[in-house]
Design an enzyme around this catalytic site. Structure first.
Site, PDB file in Angstrom:
ATOM      1  N   LYS A 179       0.889  -1.167   0.000  1.00  0.00           N
ATOM      2  CA  LYS A 179       0.000   0.000   0.000  1.00  0.00           C
ATOM      3  C   LYS A 179       0.926   1.217   0.000  1.00  0.00           C
ATOM      4  CE  LYS A 179      -1.993   3.133   1.714  1.00  0.00           C
ATOM      5  NZ  LYS A 179      -1.878   4.533   1.239  1.00  0.00           N
ATOM      6  N   GLU A 254      10.102   1.785  10.190  1.00  0.00           N
ATOM      7  CA  GLU A 254      11.119   2.832   9.986  1.00  0.00           C
ATOM      8  C   GLU A 254      10.383   4.149  10.094  1.00  0.00           C
ATOM      9  OE1 GLU A 254      14.174   1.986   9.755  1.00  0.00           O
ATOM     10  OE2 GLU A 254      13.820  -0.143   9.462  1.00  0.00           O
ATOM     11  N   CYS A 288      13.917  11.356   6.130  1.00  0.00           N
ATOM     12  CA  CYS A 288      13.959  11.020   7.549  1.00  0.00           C
ATOM     13  C   CYS A 288      15.331  11.256   8.169  1.00  0.00           C
ATOM     14  CB  CYS A 288      13.556   9.560   7.736  1.00  0.00           C
ATOM     15  SG  CYS A 288      14.470   8.463   6.651  1.00  0.00           S
ATOM     16  N   GLU A 385       9.907  17.112  13.830  1.00  0.00           N
ATOM     17  CA  GLU A 385      10.308  16.785  12.463  1.00  0.00           C
ATOM     18  C   GLU A 385       9.567  17.753  11.528  1.00  0.00           C
ATOM     19  OE1 GLU A 385       8.995  12.954  10.999  1.00  0.00           O
ATOM     20  OE2 GLU A 385      10.908  12.685   9.978  1.00  0.00           O
TER      21      GLU A 385
HETATM   22  P1  NDP Z   1       2.648   8.394   7.061  1.00  0.00           P
HETATM   23  O1  NDP Z   1       2.904   7.774   8.383  1.00  0.00           O
HETATM   24  O2  NDP Z   1       1.575   9.394   6.969  1.00  0.00           O
HETATM   25  O3  NDP Z   1       2.314   7.267   5.960  1.00  0.00           O
HETATM   26  C1  NDP Z   1       3.141   6.169   5.693  1.00  0.00           C
HETATM   27  C2  NDP Z   1       2.318   5.098   4.979  1.00  0.00           C
HETATM   28  O4  NDP Z   1       1.357   4.560   5.891  1.00  0.00           O
HETATM   29  C3  NDP Z   1       1.500   5.628   3.803  1.00  0.00           C
HETATM   30  O5  NDP Z   1       1.335   4.618   2.846  1.00  0.00           O
HETATM   31  C4  NDP Z   1       0.166   5.957   4.457  1.00  0.00           C
HETATM   32  O6  NDP Z   1      -0.874   6.038   3.506  1.00  0.00           O
HETATM   33  C5  NDP Z   1       0.023   4.802   5.404  1.00  0.00           C
HETATM   34  N1  NDP Z   1      -0.822   5.065   6.576  1.00  0.00           N
HETATM   35  C6  NDP Z   1      -1.196   6.249   7.094  1.00  0.00           C
HETATM   36  N2  NDP Z   1      -1.979   6.070   8.183  1.00  0.00           N
HETATM   37  C7  NDP Z   1      -2.089   4.723   8.362  1.00  0.00           C
HETATM   38  C8  NDP Z   1      -2.758   3.903   9.326  1.00  0.00           C
HETATM   39  N3  NDP Z   1      -3.463   4.414  10.319  1.00  0.00           N
HETATM   40  N4  NDP Z   1      -2.636   2.569   9.204  1.00  0.00           N
HETATM   41  C9  NDP Z   1      -1.911   2.026   8.213  1.00  0.00           C
HETATM   42  N5  NDP Z   1      -1.278   2.763   7.263  1.00  0.00           N
HETATM   43  C10 NDP Z   1      -1.359   4.095   7.342  1.00  0.00           C
HETATM   44  O7  NDP Z   1       4.049   8.985   6.566  1.00  0.00           O
HETATM   45  P2  NDP Z   1       4.337   9.897   5.306  1.00  0.00           P
HETATM   46  O8  NDP Z   1       3.918   9.210   4.051  1.00  0.00           O
HETATM   47  O9  NDP Z   1       3.819  11.268   5.558  1.00  0.00           O
HETATM   48  O10 NDP Z   1       5.945   9.907   5.308  1.00  0.00           O
HETATM   49  C11 NDP Z   1       6.698  10.765   6.074  1.00  0.00           C
HETATM   50  C12 NDP Z   1       7.183  10.099   7.357  1.00  0.00           C
HETATM   51  O11 NDP Z   1       7.929   8.927   7.030  1.00  0.00           O
HETATM   52  C13 NDP Z   1       8.128  10.984   8.125  1.00  0.00           C
HETATM   53  O12 NDP Z   1       7.835  10.933   9.498  1.00  0.00           O
HETATM   54  C14 NDP Z   1       9.487  10.359   7.853  1.00  0.00           C
HETATM   55  O13 NDP Z   1      10.465  10.608   8.840  1.00  0.00           O
HETATM   56  C15 NDP Z   1       9.148   8.918   7.759  1.00  0.00           C
HETATM   57  N6  NDP Z   1      10.193   8.233   7.028  1.00  0.00           N
HETATM   58  C16 NDP Z   1      11.046   7.404   7.702  1.00  0.00           C
HETATM   59  C17 NDP Z   1      12.108   6.798   7.045  1.00  0.00           C
HETATM   60  C18 NDP Z   1      13.042   5.861   7.757  1.00  0.00           C
HETATM   61  O14 NDP Z   1      13.829   5.195   7.093  1.00  0.00           O
HETATM   62  N7  NDP Z   1      12.988   5.783   9.085  1.00  0.00           N
HETATM   63  C19 NDP Z   1      12.356   7.051   5.619  1.00  0.00           C
HETATM   64  C20 NDP Z   1      11.392   7.941   5.015  1.00  0.00           C
HETATM   65  C21 NDP Z   1      10.348   8.496   5.694  1.00  0.00           C
HETATM   66  P3  NDP Z   1      -1.348   7.499   2.976  1.00  0.00           P
HETATM   67  O15 NDP Z   1      -0.139   8.150   2.392  1.00  0.00           O
HETATM   68  O16 NDP Z   1      -2.351   7.172   1.967  1.00  0.00           O
HETATM   69  O17 NDP Z   1      -1.875   8.232   4.161  1.00  0.00           O
END
Ligand code: NDP
Length: 499
Positions: A179, A254, A288, A385
């Site tokens: 997803k 992550e 991140c 962040e």
């Molecule tokens: P989100 O947490 O909003 O979303 C991540 C994924 O999870 C998306 O596919 C999202 O779908 C989905 N999602 C959102 N809510 C839920 C839920 N309740 N249950 C299951 N799935 C869900 O993150 P972002 O896409 O905004 O990405 C940014 C974040 O990712 C930042 O905090 C960043 O630091 C972190 N990140 C961490 C990395 C690492 O290696 N540690 C690397 C890159 C990013 P949808 O987009 O449709 O809401």
């Protein structure tokens, strides 16, 4: 061969076919550069997720994938080759969708095939073990795939992050349901096309789209999964890990970060400025491990800040497809609003806005690269962040204070140390609470090199052999190889061994 498409319709990919969602509904994908609708995305629901999980289960049970490492190795290498062949179209699409400068996407995505090749090689070479057991027995371990794994991925590095999960999951013999972020689905579908062309059995890789709060949630909660692997924000990580806990399945997460760079006063000023500006503004700060906090020795603070601002003032803000662009638009309007609000908070809390006025185009979700100086560790901008092109420069007096400040956040993902003193570099690295420490560098990553977070930055590790192992489970086979008689209940009541 993939071709450019002006307005792609992103369907789900289930059981080897591109299909609309059961509801037949779509949501619009909007360009960060032009604010125009560029694609329609299938709005998957819980019902679609269940269909995708069942397709994955069926493929896992009935195809040769699970049982044939040879098939997996050949297919993953074919996929790597297909990715190389189709890279220009993928690079362009990812730049359009995320707004990230095309030069960045070329550098980043050009490396994706390495992950598929690397994990194919891990599958080819990792050997099972013969733990010592005792005379008369053959005792061995077998590594087997888990089953169906759910992969939830973010928008900032859509294909790289998916690849870090997908390559080991597939190499280890699992089936997956992906997803992707609702903001970046296009290149995931392009990858699905290549997966199809590589000859992978249908249903081993499935993609649903839709919203995180609907499709993402339904996937995380699905009881047929054997593991869920998320990259996303820390609040999403807590929800997903709780669902995994209820289903007693493995979880990897992550999560967020707020990387710190420590600049010691023995360093070459130009090298440190070039490195920390790269760390802070690559991906327009939407990463991140963004070097969002720079700690600078009091002895060189003013000189460093002046040189840093000078370098930032030369960054070119512009359209993602322009080769000269350093800072593209942010991915979405909601990100722009969040970044602008946090910049206002920084000013209100007393940080000095040392730079924040690069001209930005009228249309598109652009924000000027921004530098805050005189930042203290208790300020919101030093702790939250921001996920935008905003860097905070803090001052420290001693090595001890620098380490305390660096560790003084709830995150623990990446950190960098800038020094020419080799003793100090390793001594400080030992004390930093983060999984990835760069010395005189930033953002370096490779398929064999572990990646993951301490503290609120997550659980589990991507890349490397441990990640492959996390996508498998261990079976122990204990075989008696003698014909020695054994009857515990023979009435003799003598001491013998049963365990
Ligand atoms: P989100 O947490 O909003 O979303 C991540 C994924 O999870 C998306 O596919 C999202 O779908 C989905 N999602 C959102 N809510 C839920 C839920 N309740 N249950 C299951 N799935 C869900 O993150 P972002 O896409 O905004 O990405 C940014 C974040 O990712 C930042 O905090 C960043 O630091 C972190 N990140 C961490 C990395 C690492 O290696 N540690 C690397 C890159 C990013 P949808 O987009 O449709 O809401």
């Amino acid at each position: 061969m993939l071709t450019k498409r002006d307005l792609p319709r992103c369907e789900q990919f289930i059981g080897g076919k591109f299909l609309p969602s059961v509801s037949g509904k779509y949501f619009p994908l909007i360009s960060p550069e032009t604010e125009e609708v560029t694609a329609e995305v299938a709005n998957s629901t819980a019902e679609d997720v269940e269909t995708a999980v069942q397709a994955a289960l069926h493929a896992f049970k009935h195809s040769k994938w699970r049982l044939s490492p040879e098939l997996r190795i050949v297919t993953l290498r074919k996929l790597a080759a297909k990715l190389r062949e189709n890279m220009p179209a993928i690079v362009e699409a990812e730049a359009r969708v995320t707004g990230r400068p095309i030069r960045e996407m070329r550098a980043q995505l050009g490396r994706l095939p390495e992950w598929y090749d690397y994990f194919a090689s891990v599958a080819e070479t990792l050997e099972d073990t013969l733990p010592p057991f005792g005379r008369g027995y053959l005792n061995y371990t077998r590594r087997e795939p888990l089953g169906v794994v759910g992969l939830l991925t973010p928008w900032n590095h859509p294909l790289l992050i998916l690849t870090k999960k997908l390559a080991p999951a597939l190499a280890a013999g699992n089936a997956v349901v992906i997803k992707p972020s609702e903001l970046a689905p296009v290149t995931i579908n392009m990858l699905a096309e290549l997966i199809h062309d590589s000859g992978m059995p249908e249903g081993i890789v499935n993609v649903v789209h839709g919203l995180g709060s609907v499709a993402g949630k339904a996937l995380a909660q699905n009881k047929a999964l054997s593991k869920i692997d998320l990259t996303g924000g820390t609040p999403t990580g807590r929800e997903v890990a709780a669902a995994a806990g209820r289903n007693l399945i493995k979880v990897a997460a992550e999560l967020g970060g707020k990387a710190t760079s420590i600049v010691f006063d023995d360093v070459d000023l130009t090298a440190a400025v070039n490195g920390t500006v790269f760390a802070g503004y690559i991906a327009s700060g939407q990463t991140c491990v963004q070097g969002a906090r720079v700690l600078v020795s009091d002895k060189m603070y003013d000189r460093f800040c002046a040189a840093f601002v000078e370098k930032v003032s030369k960054l070119r803000v512009g359209p993602p497809l322009d080769n000269r662009t350093d800072i593209g638009p942010l991915v979405a309007k909601r990100q722009l609003d969040r970044v602008v609000k946090l910049i206002e908070t920084g000013i209100r809390e007393g940080a000095t806005l040392a730079y924040g006025k690069a001209p930005v185009p009228d249309t598109g979700w652009y924000v000027s690269p921004t530098v805050f100086t005189d930042v203290t560790n208790d300020m919101t901008v030093a702790q939250e962040e921001i996920f935008g092109p905003v860097v905070c420069i803090l001052r420290y007096q001693s090595e001890k204070e620098a380490i305390e400040l660096a560790n003084g956040t709830r995150f623990g993902l990446g950190m960098a140390i800038w020094t020419n003193d080799i003793r100090r570099a390793h001594h400080v690295a030992e004390q930093l609470e983060a999984d990835i420490i760069w010395i005189n560098d930033h953002h370096r990553i490779g398929p064999a090199s572990p990646w993951g977070g301490f503290k609120e930055s997550g659980v589990g590790r991507e890349n490397g052999i441990d990640c492959y192992k996390d996508y498998s489970r261990l079976k122990n086979v204990i075989a008696k190889i003698t014909a020695d008689p054994f009857d515990w209940f023979d009435g003799a009541a003598t001491d013998k061994r049963y365990s």
